[in-house]
Design a protein around this motif. Structure first.
Motif, PDB file in Angstrom:
ATOM      1  N   TRP A 233       0.849  -1.193   0.000  1.00  0.00           N
ATOM      2  CA  TRP A 233       0.000   0.000   0.000  1.00  0.00           C
ATOM      3  C   TRP A 233       0.880   1.237   0.000  1.00  0.00           C
ATOM      4  O   TRP A 233       2.095   1.151   0.196  1.00  0.00           O
ATOM      5  N   ALA A 234       0.265   2.379  -0.191  1.00  0.00           N
ATOM      6  CA  ALA A 234       0.968   3.670  -0.190  1.00  0.00           C
ATOM      7  C   ALA A 234       0.025   4.751   0.320  1.00  0.00           C
ATOM      8  O   ALA A 234      -1.196   4.631   0.212  1.00  0.00           O
ATOM      9  N   MET A 235       0.640   5.799   0.901  1.00  0.00           N
ATOM     10  CA  MET A 235      -0.160   6.946   1.350  1.00  0.00           C
ATOM     11  C   MET A 235       0.719   8.189   1.364  1.00  0.00           C
ATOM     12  O   MET A 235       1.956   8.097   1.347  1.00  0.00           O
ATOM     13  N   VAL A 236       0.045   9.368   1.418  1.00  0.00           N
ATOM     14  CA  VAL A 236       0.748  10.647   1.488  1.00  0.00           C
ATOM     15  C   VAL A 236       0.198  11.420   2.689  1.00  0.00           C
ATOM     16  O   VAL A 236      -1.025  11.534   2.857  1.00  0.00           O
ATOM     17  N   LEU A 237       1.122  11.897   3.519  1.00  0.00           N
ATOM     18  CA  LEU A 237       0.749  12.661   4.707  1.00  0.00           C
ATOM     19  C   LEU A 237       1.130  14.128   4.500  1.00  0.00           C
ATOM     20  O   LEU A 237       2.190  14.424   3.915  1.00  0.00           O
TER      21      LEU A 237
ATOM     22  N   ASP B 110       1.747  18.070   6.351  1.00  0.00           N
ATOM     23  CA  ASP B 110       2.625  18.485   7.454  1.00  0.00           C
ATOM     24  C   ASP B 110       1.991  18.229   8.820  1.00  0.00           C
ATOM     25  O   ASP B 110       2.705  18.126   9.825  1.00  0.00           O
ATOM     26  N   ASP B 111       0.657  18.091   8.890  1.00  0.00           N
ATOM     27  CA  ASP B 111      -0.006  17.846  10.179  1.00  0.00           C
ATOM     28  C   ASP B 111      -0.243  16.368  10.449  1.00  0.00           C
ATOM     29  O   ASP B 111      -0.850  16.001  11.466  1.00  0.00           O
ATOM     30  N   GLY B 112       0.176  15.542   9.525  1.00  0.00           N
ATOM     31  CA  GLY B 112       0.008  14.119   9.728  1.00  0.00           C
ATOM     32  C   GLY B 112      -1.281  13.564   9.198  1.00  0.00           C
ATOM     33  O   GLY B 112      -1.604  12.385   9.444  1.00  0.00           O
ATOM     34  N   ASN B 113      -2.021  14.366   8.453  1.00  0.00           N
ATOM     35  CA  ASN B 113      -3.275  13.883   7.890  1.00  0.00           C
ATOM     36  C   ASN B 113      -3.012  13.170   6.560  1.00  0.00           C
ATOM     37  O   ASN B 113      -2.105  13.543   5.793  1.00  0.00           O
ATOM     38  N   ILE B 114      -3.825  12.161   6.272  1.00  0.00           N
ATOM     39  CA  ILE B 114      -3.698  11.416   5.018  1.00  0.00           C
ATOM     40  C   ILE B 114      -4.412  12.185   3.930  1.00  0.00           C
ATOM     41  O   ILE B 114      -5.641  12.402   3.997  1.00  0.00           O
ATOM     42  N   ILE B 115      -3.675  12.618   2.920  1.00  0.00           N
ATOM     43  CA  ILE B 115      -4.282  13.363   1.819  1.00  0.00           C
ATOM     44  C   ILE B 115      -4.405  12.490   0.568  1.00  0.00           C
ATOM     45  O   ILE B 115      -5.015  12.912  -0.420  1.00  0.00           O
ATOM     46  N   TRP B 116      -3.757  11.322   0.592  1.00  0.00           N
ATOM     47  CA  TRP B 116      -3.890  10.378  -0.544  1.00  0.00           C
ATOM     48  C   TRP B 116      -3.482   8.990  -0.034  1.00  0.00           C
ATOM     49  O   TRP B 116      -2.588   8.837   0.792  1.00  0.00           O
ATOM     50  N   GLN B 117      -4.155   7.970  -0.550  1.00  0.00           N
ATOM     51  CA  GLN B 117      -3.805   6.601  -0.157  1.00  0.00           C
ATOM     52  C   GLN B 117      -4.254   5.628  -1.233  1.00  0.00           C
ATOM     53  O   GLN B 117      -5.180   5.926  -1.999  1.00  0.00           O
ATOM     54  N   GLN B 118      -3.565   4.495  -1.272  1.00  0.00           N
ATOM     55  CA  GLN B 118      -3.939   3.413  -2.184  1.00  0.00           C
ATOM     56  C   GLN B 118      -3.721   2.086  -1.473  1.00  0.00           C
ATOM     57  O   GLN B 118      -2.616   1.815  -0.979  1.00  0.00           O
TER      58      GLN B 118
ATOM     59  N   ALA C  28       3.683  13.331  14.969  1.00  0.00           N
ATOM     60  CA  ALA C  28       5.107  13.434  14.608  1.00  0.00           C
ATOM     61  C   ALA C  28       5.899  12.269  15.218  1.00  0.00           C
ATOM     62  O   ALA C  28       6.849  11.747  14.620  1.00  0.00           O
ATOM     63  N   ARG C  29       5.499  11.891  16.446  1.00  0.00           N
ATOM     64  CA  ARG C  29       6.205  10.776  17.103  1.00  0.00           C
ATOM     65  C   ARG C  29       5.992   9.480  16.331  1.00  0.00           C
ATOM     66  O   ARG C  29       6.928   8.701  16.111  1.00  0.00           O
ATOM     67  N   GLU C  30       4.762   9.211  15.880  1.00  0.00           N
ATOM     68  CA  GLU C  30       4.470   7.984  15.143  1.00  0.00           C
ATOM     69  C   GLU C  30       5.216   7.978  13.798  1.00  0.00           C
ATOM     70  O   GLU C  30       5.741   6.940  13.363  1.00  0.00           O
ATOM     71  N   ILE C  31       5.238   9.164  13.151  1.00  0.00           N
ATOM     72  CA  ILE C  31       5.954   9.244  11.872  1.00  0.00           C
ATOM     73  C   ILE C  31       7.444   8.970  12.070  1.00  0.00           C
ATOM     74  O   ILE C  31       8.091   8.249  11.280  1.00  0.00           O
ATOM     75  N   ALA C  32       8.014   9.492  13.147  1.00  0.00           N
ATOM     76  CA  ALA C  32       9.444   9.272  13.414  1.00  0.00           C
ATOM     77  C   ALA C  32       9.723   7.792  13.664  1.00  0.00           C
ATOM     78  O   ALA C  32      10.765   7.269  13.265  1.00  0.00           O
TER      79      ALA C  32
ATOM     80  N   LEU D 194       4.608  13.922   2.581  1.00  0.00           N
ATOM     81  CA  LEU D 194       5.478  12.773   2.891  1.00  0.00           C
ATOM     82  C   LEU D 194       4.889  11.533   2.229  1.00  0.00           C
ATOM     83  O   LEU D 194       3.797  11.074   2.593  1.00  0.00           O
ATOM     84  N   PHE D 195       5.623  11.011   1.241  1.00  0.00           N
ATOM     85  CA  PHE D 195       5.186   9.804   0.519  1.00  0.00           C
ATOM     86  C   PHE D 195       5.651   8.584   1.314  1.00  0.00           C
ATOM     87  O   PHE D 195       6.833   8.429   1.579  1.00  0.00           O
ATOM     88  N   VAL D 196       4.700   7.731   1.690  1.00  0.00           N
ATOM     89  CA  VAL D 196       4.983   6.530   2.475  1.00  0.00           C
ATOM     90  C   VAL D 196       4.607   5.314   1.632  1.00  0.00           C
ATOM     91  O   VAL D 196       3.449   5.200   1.194  1.00  0.00           O
ATOM     92  N   LEU D 197       5.558   4.434   1.414  1.00  0.00           N
ATOM     93  CA  LEU D 197       5.348   3.224   0.600  1.00  0.00           C
ATOM     94  C   LEU D 197       5.644   2.002   1.464  1.00  0.00           C
ATOM     95  O   LEU D 197       6.703   1.915   2.082  1.00  0.00           O
ATOM     96  N   ALA D 198       4.716   1.058   1.509  1.00  0.00           N
ATOM     97  CA  ALA D 198       4.849  -0.141   2.351  1.00  0.00           C
ATOM     98  C   ALA D 198       5.037  -1.384   1.499  1.00  0.00           C
ATOM     99  O   ALA D 198       4.365  -1.539   0.466  1.00  0.00           O
TER     100      ALA D 198
END
Length: 455
Positions: A78-82, A84-92, A104-108, A129-133
């Motif tokens: 899966w993938a998602m984009v966060l 600056d506030d940590g909200n998901i603005i896109w996901q697949q 911020a702690r969870e992202i770190a 922030l592009f996150v790819l799993a």
């Protein structure tokens, strides 16, 4: 013994080869790990490529039209984009349990480790922030931090440490090899002593202790067996010598009385003929006794060789003349053929023993044929050796005699070959050979080979 030295050398070389092989394998594993690490870097670059392929549009973030969404996400969970506030603005394909706001702690935490057991890669893009799993269990994702000075020290000391390790291992191998060589050398010396007929008493210590103990037992058994054989041979020799000595005196009397009766003109012709027969058979007995004593001495090395210069031509003429004049020859004739090279040759030999060998061959030819035979003695030089061939025109050697001479076996039915065996022993004592065979077209043939002295 050189065998043990070669064994130790091969052992050391094999050990060194194994060590070098292990070092090569370690280097290979290091290279392989580096290749795999570079492959992981390639994966990180691929994450950047995917992040760039995701572009902002009026309808939100969309994949580049060069591939479909499924093609861009091939191999990933899966993938998602966060933002600056940590909200998901896109996901697949994002699991429902992970669809929430991240602090911020969870992202770190998940940027360094895992997110719900999913190994993830992060890429900072302009849109967020592009996150790819990747699938669970597909990657080992831990960060290892080491001081730079320590890494530099490890790299700088790697080759010296490997060289030192190799030297230590080789030193240990050489030490153990040297210790083993001492024990094996003692065993090798013991084997040499046993091979030369001696006795050994090796120290049964070290890793070769069991072998040394077995050699000690073997040496003791050989010593006892040699003593038994020596006592038996001594007893045999003494018995033959004693019997021969005891027979000589009455035999001399029998011969003397037989000759007197043979020459007594007052006796009838039949009686004198019987007396001549007694003398002939007594001479045979005396010859047998001489052969028996001689073969016993030759067999056990008790007959010394009194070598001196023997002219071949004169020696063979003497042999022929003595046989021709002896009563054993009867009406047999002798013909002597000498090549010029043989006539001028001189042997270094025991003339008495050679004369005995010639007498045995000539007397055997005359005695074992019913009618007088013609004997030919031919001497020539062949391959730096004197070849003397003695042939007759009699009925030849029986097959049983030739078989007994060829095999050397004796038994109850073995024919009498003592005189011919003495000939073989005399030739062997001079470094030569004697060969007995049929003569063509009929008769017997004896080939005596005597090596000539080196010039």
């Amino acid at each position: 013994m050189k065998t043990f030295a070669r064994l130790i050398r091969r052992y050391v070389l094999a050990t060194a080869g194994i060590i070098l092989l292990v070092v090569a394998l370690l280097l290979g594993m290091t290279v392989y790990t580096g290749v795999r690490y570079s492959a992981a870097s390639d994966d990180l670059q691929k994450v950047g490529t995917l992040a760039e392929a995701l572009r902002p549009t009026a309808d939100g973030l969309q994949w580049d039209d060069a591939q479909t969404a499924a093609d861009w996400m091939q191999g990933y969970a899966w993938a998602m984009v966060l933002d600056d506030d940590g909200n998901i603005i896109w996901q697949q394909n994002l699991p429902v349990a992970l669809d929430h706001r991240y602090t911020a702690r969870e992202i770190a935490v998940f940027s360094r480790w895992y997110l719900a057991d999913y190994p993830v890669q992060c890429w900072a893009a302009d849109y967020g922030l592009f996150v790819l799993a990747e699938p669970v269990g597909s990657q080992w994702k831990y960060n290892i931090t080491t001081p730079q000075a320590q890494m530099e020290a490890v790299v700088a000391g790697l080759l010296p440490m490997m060289a030192l390790l190799l030297a230590v291992v080789l030193g240990c191998c050489l030490w153990f090899s040297w210790c083993g060589t001492r024990h094996l050398q003692a065993v090798a010396d013991g084997l040499d002593t046993l091979a030369q007929g001696g006795t050994v008493q090796l120290p049964a210590t070290g890793f070769a202790g069991e072998l040394a103990e077995k050699l000690n037992e073997t040496g003791e058994q050989l010593r006892r067996r040699n003593e038994i054989i020596a006592r038996r041979d001594t007893a045999r020799t003494d018995w033959i010598a004693g019997v021969s000595h005891d027979i000589r005196t009455p035999l001399a009397l029998i011969l003397g009385w037989g000759e007197q009766l043979q020459q007594d003109e007052t006796l009838p012709a039949a009686a004198r003929q019987k007396a001549a027969g007694i003398c002939t058979q007594s001479e045979k007995i005396r010859s047998l006794i001489g052969d028996l004593n001689l073969t016993s001495k030759l067999q056990y090395g008790a007959q010394p060789l009194r070598r001196r210069a023997v002219p071949v031509g004169a020696f063979l003429r003497r042999c022929a003349a003595q046989f021709y004049e002896s009563p054993a020859a009867g009406a047999s004739t002798v013909e002597l053929e000498l090549t010029p090279a043989a006539e001028q040759t001189t042997l270094q030999a025991d003339e008495a023993l050679l004369l005995r060998a010639m007498e045995n061959v000539l007397h055997n030819a005359a005695a074992h044929n019913p009618a007088p035979v013609h004997i030919t003695i031919r001497a020539e030089i062949v391959d730096a050796a004197l070849a003397v061939r003695i042939t007759d025109d009699g009925r030849g050697y029986p097959p049983a005699v030739l078989a007994a001479l060829r095999t050397g076996e004796t038994g109850e039915n073995t024919p009498h070959i003592l005189g011919l065996h003495v000939v073989e022993q005399i030739m062997a004592a001079h470094g030569g050979t004697a060969a007995f065979a049929p003569n063509t077209p009929h008769g017997a043939s004896v080939l005596l080979i005597l090596p000539l002295p080196m010039k």
